[in-house]
Design a protein around this motif. Sequence first.
Motif, PDB file in Angstrom:
ATOM      1  N   ASN A   1      36.522  29.940  38.577  1.00 38.81           N
ATOM      2  CA  ASN A   1      36.308  30.134  40.009  1.00 38.81           C
ATOM      3  C   ASN A   1      37.322  31.107  40.590  1.00 38.81           C
ATOM      4  N   VAL A   2      38.572  30.907  40.203  1.00 34.05           N
ATOM      5  CA  VAL A   2      39.638  31.797  40.683  1.00 34.05           C
ATOM      6  C   VAL A   2      39.347  33.219  40.234  1.00 34.05           C
TER       7      VAL A   2
ATOM      8  N   LEU B   1      37.389  38.762  41.221  1.00 33.02           N
ATOM      9  CA  LEU B   1      36.397  39.797  40.909  1.00 33.02           C
ATOM     10  C   LEU B   1      35.584  40.164  42.142  1.00 33.02           C
ATOM     11  N   ASP B   2      35.198  39.143  42.914  1.00 31.78           N
ATOM     12  CA  ASP B   2      34.382  39.358  44.107  1.00 31.78           C
ATOM     13  C   ASP B   2      35.150  40.198  45.125  1.00 31.78           C
ATOM     14  N   ALA B   3      36.440  39.860  45.284  1.00 30.61           N
ATOM     15  CA  ALA B   3      37.265  40.595  46.234  1.00 30.61           C
ATOM     16  C   ALA B   3      37.383  42.054  45.813  1.00 30.61           C
ATOM     17  N   SER B   4      37.609  42.266  44.499  1.00 27.06           N
ATOM     18  CA  SER B   4      37.772  43.656  44.057  1.00 27.06           C
ATOM     19  C   SER B   4      36.444  44.398  44.146  1.00 27.06           C
ATOM     20  N   LYS B   5      35.345  43.663  43.932  1.00 27.75           N
ATOM     21  CA  LYS B   5      34.024  44.294  44.059  1.00 27.75           C
ATOM     22  C   LYS B   5      33.788  44.761  45.492  1.00 27.75           C
ATOM     23  N   ASN B   6      34.118  43.873  46.446  1.00 27.60           N
ATOM     24  CA  ASN B   6      33.935  44.221  47.858  1.00 27.60           C
ATOM     25  C   ASN B   6      34.796  45.415  48.249  1.00 27.60           C
TER      26      ASN B   6
END
Lengths: 555, 66
Positions: free
Chosen positions: A321-322, A327-332
Motif C-alpha cells: 500500500n505504501v 507510485l501514485d504520487a509520482s505518477k500524478n
Amino acid sequence: MEINQILQACDWAGSSFLIFSQNVFSPLIYYSHLLPLVVSLIIAGVLYFGNRKYLPNKVFFVMVALFSVWIFGDLVLWATPSPEQTTFFWSVVNIIEPLVYVAAIYFIYAFTRERLPSQWAQGLLFVLMLPIFILTPTHYGILGFNLTNCDREAVEGIMVYYGYAIEVLMALWILGYGFWERHRAKDIIEKRKILLFTVGLALFLLSFALGNVLGSLLSDWTIGQIGLFGLPVFALFLSVLLVRYQAFHTKSFSAQILVLMLWALIGSIFFVQNLGLIHSITGITLGVMIIFGVLLIRSVQHEIEQRETLTVLKDKLEAANVQLKVLDASKNEFLSFATHQLRSPLTSIKWGLGAVGDTLIDRHADAETRTMVDHLAVTTDDLISTVNDLLDISKIEQGGLVLKNEEFDLYDMTARIVEEFKITAQKKGLKLVMTGDVVPQIMVGDATKLRQVFVNLIDNAIKYTKEGTVTVSFTQEAHRARMAVADTGPGIAPEELDQLFDKFIRGAAGKASQAGSGLGLYLARKIVEMHKGHMSVASEGLGKGSAFTVVLPVA
Amino acid sequence: MNDGEKINLVDHTDQGSNIITMFFLIALIFSIGAVHYRVYVKHTINFFLTEEEINHAQPLGSLYGN
C-alpha cells in the motif's frame, strides 16, 4: 553386637521400585516430590521439543534432567532400607547437586545472550567441580552409614562442605551476572525479563540449597524437603516469562503447559493413590484429559499459525500500500509535469494553425489544403481538451484544484450551451431539445468548470447518437436543480454502468464508434462532487439510449 | 560487530564448549562409576553406632569388608 543383628533389629520396611516404601515419614510431602519431578520434566520436554534449535531450551532441558536425577536419588534415600543403596544414591545426589548449579549458570548465559559461558568461565566451573568428581567416591565424600537410633542416613565427609561452598559461590555468580546483564540491557522489557529470570532462578537455587544445607548442618533431613518446592516456584517465573514475554521462542506454550500440568496432576494421583474406585475414576479422567488435551493443543496451534499468517499478509499488504501511494504520487507528479509541457506547445500550434488558415483564405489556396488545415485545427483542439482533462484530474487527485466562488444562473448557462450545440446536432440530423422549468437557478460555484461538465455531457450525447433526439431537461427541486441529458444512442450495458465514471473506462458501444480518452465522465463527476452535487447514469440496455443526470445545490 | 564476526564467535564458543561438556560428562560417568565400585564391588561401607564413633570417625566396622 553384629551389624547384621542391628540392621534386623531396626526392622525397616522394604521398598518397591526403589522409591515406594513404608519407611517414608510424611507420605504427603514425600509423594509430592513426584509432582515437581514430573512437571519439571514436562516443561523442559515441551520447551526442548517445541524449539530444539534455541540454545536456552537445550540448556534448560539438561538442567531439569539433572534436577530430576537429583529428585529421584533423594526419593530413594527416603525409602530404601538398604545401606548400599543409601550410600550409593547419597553420593550420586552429592555429585549431581552442584552440577544443577553449573547448569543454572549455563542457563542464565544462554537466556540472556543466547550463547554459552566463555571457555574461561566453563573451564573455571570444571575446575571447581573437579574435587567433587574425584573425592566424592572416596571416604571424603561419604564416611559411612549411621546406625544411631536406627537412622537410615549417611555420615558425610569433608567434601560436603566444599560442595556447599561452591554452590553458594555459583549462586552469587548467577545473581551478579543476572544483575549485570539487567544493567546492560537497553530495553525496559528486556530488563524486566532478565530480572524476572534471575530472581526466579535464584529463588529456586536458594530454596534447593537452603533445605539441604540446613538439613545437613542440623541433621534434620525433613527440612531438606523444602528444597523441592523451589522448582515449581521457578516454573511459575518461567510461565510468566513464556506467556507475558514470549520467551523461549515456543508457540502456544500456555495451552500446552496447562494441559500437561493437568496430566501430571491426574497421573500422579493415578499412580500414587491405590484405592479401587478412585483409581478407576482417575484412570478414566486421565484418558479423557489426554484426548481433550491433544485436541485443545492442536486447535490452539492451528489458531496461532493462522494468526501468524494473517500478520505476515497484513505486513505485506501495508508495504504494498505504501509503495502504491508513492507510485501514485509520482505518477500524478509526472502527469502534471508532462501535460504542462504538452499544453504550451499545443497552444502555440493552435494559434499557428489559425494564422496559417487565415493566410490560406487570403491567398485563395486550394480546397484540399484548407480542409487539411481545418482538420489539423480540430485534432489540435481535441488534443488540447484531453491534455486539459489530464491536468485537471492530476490537480484534483493531488488536491490542487481550487474552485472559483462566483454567482451564476445555472439555467441560463445550460440554455446557452444547448443553443451552441444546436447547429452541430442539425448537421448530424439530430433533434436537440430542452424541456422543463424555465426558472433562473442562482448557484455559487465555478461556472467554467460546470460549463465544462455540461458541454461534455451534451457533446457526448450528440457524438454517440446516430439518429433520434437528444433531450436536455431542466427541473427545479427544493434547493436543488436537476439537469438531465437523455439520448436515443447506443445505450450502455448494465454491467458497464458501475464503472462508467472510473478513469480511462469507456462503454463498449462508445469505444466501437468514437475516439476518446475515457477521462471526461470521471472528471465531470469529480467536478460535480466538488460542488456538493451528484451525478448518475441510467440506461435500459444496449440500443435503448442513455440518460445522464446532474443534481446540484442551488440558493 | 558484523555478521561474520558473530558467526565466528558462536562457532568458536560451540567448539570449545563441546569439549568442556564432554569433560563434564566423562567426569560424571567416572565419578558415579567410582561410587558404584566402592559401594557395590568393594563393599567398603563403614557403620557407626554412636555419635562418638561418628565424631571420631571410628566405625563399628564394615558389613562386608571385615
